[in-house]
Scaffold this motif. Structure first.
Motif, PDB file in Angstrom:
ATOM      1  N   ALA A   1       0.840  -1.196   0.000  1.00  0.00           N
ATOM      2  CA  ALA A   1       0.000   0.000   0.000  1.00  0.00           C
ATOM      3  C   ALA A   1       0.876   1.247   0.000  1.00  0.00           C
ATOM      4  O   ALA A   1       1.896   1.294   0.698  1.00  0.00           O
ATOM      5  CB  ALA A   1      -0.912   0.017   1.232  1.00  0.00           C
ATOM      6  N   LEU A   2       0.483   2.224  -0.793  1.00  0.00           N
ATOM      7  CA  LEU A   2       1.071   3.554  -0.670  1.00  0.00           C
ATOM      8  C   LEU A   2       0.321   4.248   0.459  1.00  0.00           C
ATOM      9  O   LEU A   2      -0.886   4.463   0.364  1.00  0.00           O
ATOM     10  CB  LEU A   2       0.926   4.337  -1.969  1.00  0.00           C
ATOM     11  N   ALA A   3       1.032   4.534   1.543  1.00  0.00           N
ATOM     12  CA  ALA A   3       0.393   5.030   2.760  1.00  0.00           C
ATOM     13  C   ALA A   3       0.679   6.512   2.974  1.00  0.00           C
ATOM     14  O   ALA A   3       1.792   6.990   2.694  1.00  0.00           O
ATOM     15  CB  ALA A   3       0.868   4.227   3.971  1.00  0.00           C
ATOM     16  N   PHE A   4      -0.322   7.211   3.477  1.00  0.00           N
ATOM     17  CA  PHE A   4      -0.180   8.609   3.879  1.00  0.00           C
ATOM     18  C   PHE A   4      -0.689   8.772   5.307  1.00  0.00           C
ATOM     19  O   PHE A   4      -1.584   8.045   5.751  1.00  0.00           O
ATOM     20  CB  PHE A   4      -1.007   9.528   2.972  1.00  0.00           C
ATOM     21  N   ASP A   5      -0.117   9.735   6.013  1.00  0.00           N
ATOM     22  CA  ASP A   5      -0.634  10.159   7.317  1.00  0.00           C
ATOM     23  C   ASP A   5      -0.777  11.671   7.242  1.00  0.00           C
ATOM     24  O   ASP A   5       0.212  12.402   7.182  1.00  0.00           O
ATOM     25  CB  ASP A   5       0.326   9.755   8.440  1.00  0.00           C
ATOM     26  N   ILE A   6      -2.017  12.146   7.222  1.00  0.00           N
ATOM     27  CA  ILE A   6      -2.298  13.567   7.037  1.00  0.00           C
ATOM     28  C   ILE A   6      -2.694  14.192   8.362  1.00  0.00           C
ATOM     29  O   ILE A   6      -3.725  13.848   8.950  1.00  0.00           O
ATOM     30  CB  ILE A   6      -3.417  13.779   6.002  1.00  0.00           C
ATOM     31  N   GLY A   7      -1.882  15.124   8.835  1.00  0.00           N
ATOM     32  CA  GLY A   7      -2.177  15.868  10.055  1.00  0.00           C
ATOM     33  C   GLY A   7      -2.214  17.356   9.784  1.00  0.00           C
ATOM     34  O   GLY A   7      -2.001  17.801   8.655  1.00  0.00           O
ATOM     35  N   GLY A   8      -2.441  18.114  10.816  1.00  0.00           N
ATOM     36  CA  GLY A   8      -2.587  19.553  10.658  1.00  0.00           C
ATOM     37  C   GLY A   8      -1.302  20.260  10.283  1.00  0.00           C
ATOM     38  O   GLY A   8      -1.335  21.328   9.648  1.00  0.00           O
TER      39      GLY A   8
ATOM     40  N   ASP B   1      -0.633  -1.761  -4.673  1.00  0.00           N
ATOM     41  CA  ASP B   1      -1.949  -2.337  -4.948  1.00  0.00           C
ATOM     42  C   ASP B   1      -3.097  -1.420  -4.555  1.00  0.00           C
ATOM     43  O   ASP B   1      -4.202  -1.540  -5.093  1.00  0.00           O
ATOM     44  CB  ASP B   1      -2.091  -3.666  -4.188  1.00  0.00           C
ATOM     45  N   LEU B   2      -2.856  -0.533  -3.605  1.00  0.00           N
ATOM     46  CA  LEU B   2      -3.909   0.362  -3.142  1.00  0.00           C
ATOM     47  C   LEU B   2      -3.300   1.561  -2.417  1.00  0.00           C
ATOM     48  O   LEU B   2      -2.108   1.575  -2.104  1.00  0.00           O
ATOM     49  CB  LEU B   2      -4.900  -0.387  -2.233  1.00  0.00           C
ATOM     50  N   ILE B   3      -4.162   2.542  -2.140  1.00  0.00           N
ATOM     51  CA  ILE B   3      -3.775   3.733  -1.395  1.00  0.00           C
ATOM     52  C   ILE B   3      -4.425   3.662  -0.022  1.00  0.00           C
ATOM     53  O   ILE B   3      -5.628   3.386   0.087  1.00  0.00           O
ATOM     54  CB  ILE B   3      -4.248   5.030  -2.092  1.00  0.00           C
ATOM     55  N   ALA B   4      -3.662   3.900   1.043  1.00  0.00           N
ATOM     56  CA  ALA B   4      -4.187   3.854   2.414  1.00  0.00           C
ATOM     57  C   ALA B   4      -3.853   5.177   3.104  1.00  0.00           C
ATOM     58  O   ALA B   4      -2.683   5.546   3.193  1.00  0.00           O
ATOM     59  CB  ALA B   4      -3.580   2.683   3.177  1.00  0.00           C
ATOM     60  N   ILE B   5      -4.880   5.862   3.585  1.00  0.00           N
ATOM     61  CA  ILE B   5      -4.693   7.198   4.142  1.00  0.00           C
ATOM     62  C   ILE B   5      -5.186   7.246   5.584  1.00  0.00           C
ATOM     63  O   ILE B   5      -6.373   7.048   5.857  1.00  0.00           O
ATOM     64  CB  ILE B   5      -5.450   8.260   3.317  1.00  0.00           C
ATOM     65  N   ALA B   6      -4.269   7.501   6.512  1.00  0.00           N
ATOM     66  CA  ALA B   6      -4.624   7.808   7.901  1.00  0.00           C
ATOM     67  C   ALA B   6      -4.755   9.324   7.994  1.00  0.00           C
ATOM     68  O   ALA B   6      -3.858  10.058   7.562  1.00  0.00           O
ATOM     69  CB  ALA B   6      -3.545   7.300   8.855  1.00  0.00           C
ATOM     70  N   THR B   7      -5.838   9.795   8.545  1.00  0.00           N
ATOM     71  CA  THR B   7      -6.090  11.233   8.524  1.00  0.00           C
ATOM     72  C   THR B   7      -6.665  11.728   9.838  1.00  0.00           C
ATOM     73  O   THR B   7      -7.407  11.008  10.520  1.00  0.00           O
ATOM     74  CB  THR B   7      -7.051  11.606   7.377  1.00  0.00           C
ATOM     75  N   ALA B   8      -6.314  12.948  10.186  1.00  0.00           N
ATOM     76  CA  ALA B   8      -7.013  13.620  11.278  1.00  0.00           C
ATOM     77  C   ALA B   8      -8.471  13.798  10.865  1.00  0.00           C
ATOM     78  O   ALA B   8      -8.782  13.924   9.681  1.00  0.00           O
ATOM     79  CB  ALA B   8      -6.370  14.980  11.550  1.00  0.00           C
ATOM     80  N   GLY B   9      -9.364  13.792  11.843  1.00  0.00           N
ATOM     81  CA  GLY B   9     -10.780  13.944  11.551  1.00  0.00           C
ATOM     82  C   GLY B   9     -11.508  12.616  11.508  1.00  0.00           C
ATOM     83  O   GLY B   9     -10.895  11.544  11.473  1.00  0.00           O
ATOM     84  N   ALA B  10     -12.822  12.678  11.503  1.00  0.00           N
ATOM     85  CA  ALA B  10     -13.652  11.478  11.474  1.00  0.00           C
ATOM     86  C   ALA B  10     -13.813  10.983  10.042  1.00  0.00           C
ATOM     87  O   ALA B  10     -13.929  11.769   9.103  1.00  0.00           O
ATOM     88  CB  ALA B  10     -15.027  11.768  12.082  1.00  0.00           C
ATOM     89  N   VAL B  11     -13.810   9.648   9.894  1.00  0.00           N
ATOM     90  CA  VAL B  11     -13.957   8.996   8.592  1.00  0.00           C
ATOM     91  C   VAL B  11     -15.224   8.148   8.605  1.00  0.00           C
ATOM     92  O   VAL B  11     -15.533   7.496   9.618  1.00  0.00           O
ATOM     93  CB  VAL B  11     -12.722   8.119   8.289  1.00  0.00           C
TER      94      VAL B  11
END
Length: 292
Positions: free
Chosen positions: A4-11, A57-67
């Motif tokens: 997975a191409l992973a991201f972690d998006i914060g403020g 194979d996929l994109i996985a995004i951890a993010t601040a805020g509700a999902v």
């Protein structure tokens, strides 16, 4: 092996890396300052996707805020993210599947799969940083609630409007248990607006009685919240992560909690999945939930 191409998006920061299906980070994560515009955030994501799309194979995004419960969109962002962040159409960023989850839930899942809460049935993770994040896992599932917003640590600690919380309400757990809260506790107890969290930690290390009293008050507030969570969820363990977790006395908190709760004893543990647990957790979640 799936990746997975992973991201972690914060403020303030966005991280990116590739994670395999065993939770291994395959290259040193890249770090970007979070842009102040929606277009700027999309640009960072798109550039990394264009570079790596053919090798994952996929994109996985951890993010601040509700999902949302479908893990397709952000339904409520935090105050430190750009206005309108929740309007980003993440699904349109790639032809590969795109999976989202809240950053604290993602980190909790990493602890559950490869870290401190591995092998448990019920666990609560608290991230002690600028704020307080939370993730609750019950019988191999993240507790998401009816809309996807469960696990927010904004339950009330005191009834008398002592402190305004970042969420806009008063006296939430975050306002007493976060790193920011330690500074506020120090300001109140020492009558000194210039005191910092570093001053408190250094003072404790050097045996300063006043700084030790401040720290003990902050740690006691953390403990009170854990008692409530333990009574509600009856977990095997509570895992503490984040920049401030390294300073607390786990044994002392555990003993205090177990002396007061009405449920069976719990353990209080330090997180072990690492600084990039959000990207690991969301990648593992994505690969468990999406067939590619």
């Amino acid at each position: 092996m799936r990746k997975a191409l992973a991201f972690d998006i914060g403020g303030t920061k966005i991280y990116s890396t590739i994670v395999d299906e065993n939770g291994n980070i395959l290259y040193e994560p890249l770090k970007f300052s979070t842009p102040k515009t929606i277009d700027g955030i999309i640009k960072i994501l798109t550039e990394q996707i264009n570079i790596h799309e053919n090798e994952i194979d996929l994109i996985a995004i951890a993010t601040a805020g509700a999902v949302n419960n479908e893990n397709t969109a952000v339904i409520g962002s935090t105050g430190n993210l750009v206005k309108g962040y929740y309007t980003i159409d993440f699904q349109s960023l790639s032809n590969k599947p795109v999976f989202l989850e809240n950053d604290a839930n993602s980190a909790a899942w990493a602890e559950y799969k490869i870290g401190a809460s591995k092998g448990t049935n019920v666990s609560v993770m608290l991230t002690l940083g600028t704020g307080v994040g939370g993730g609750i896992i019950i019988n191999n599932k993240i507790l998401k609630g009816k809309s996807g917003a469960a696990g927010e640590m904004h339950f009330k600690m005191y009834p008398d409007h002592r402190r305004k919380c970042s969420c806009g309400s008063w006296d939430c757990y975050e306002a007493y248990a976060s790193g920011t809260a330690l500074k506020i506790t120090a300001e109140e107890m020492l009558n000194n607006k210039d005191v910092t969290t570093y001053d408190v930690i250094d003072g404790v290390k050097n045996g300063d009685s006043k700084m030790t009293a401040v720290f003990n008050k902050w740690q006691n507030d953390i403990t009170i919240g854990i008692m409530g969570l333990a009574n509600i969820f009856d977990p095997d363990c509570v895992v503490l992560s984040g920049s401030m977790a390294q300073f607390v006395n786990l044994k002392k908190i555990e003993e205090a909690v177990n002396s007061d709760i009405v449920t069976s004893p719990i353990s209080v543990r330090l997180a072990t999945a690492g600084n990039f647990s959000g990207m690991i957790g969301v990648s593992l979640l994505a690969m468990e939930n999406i067939e590619v």
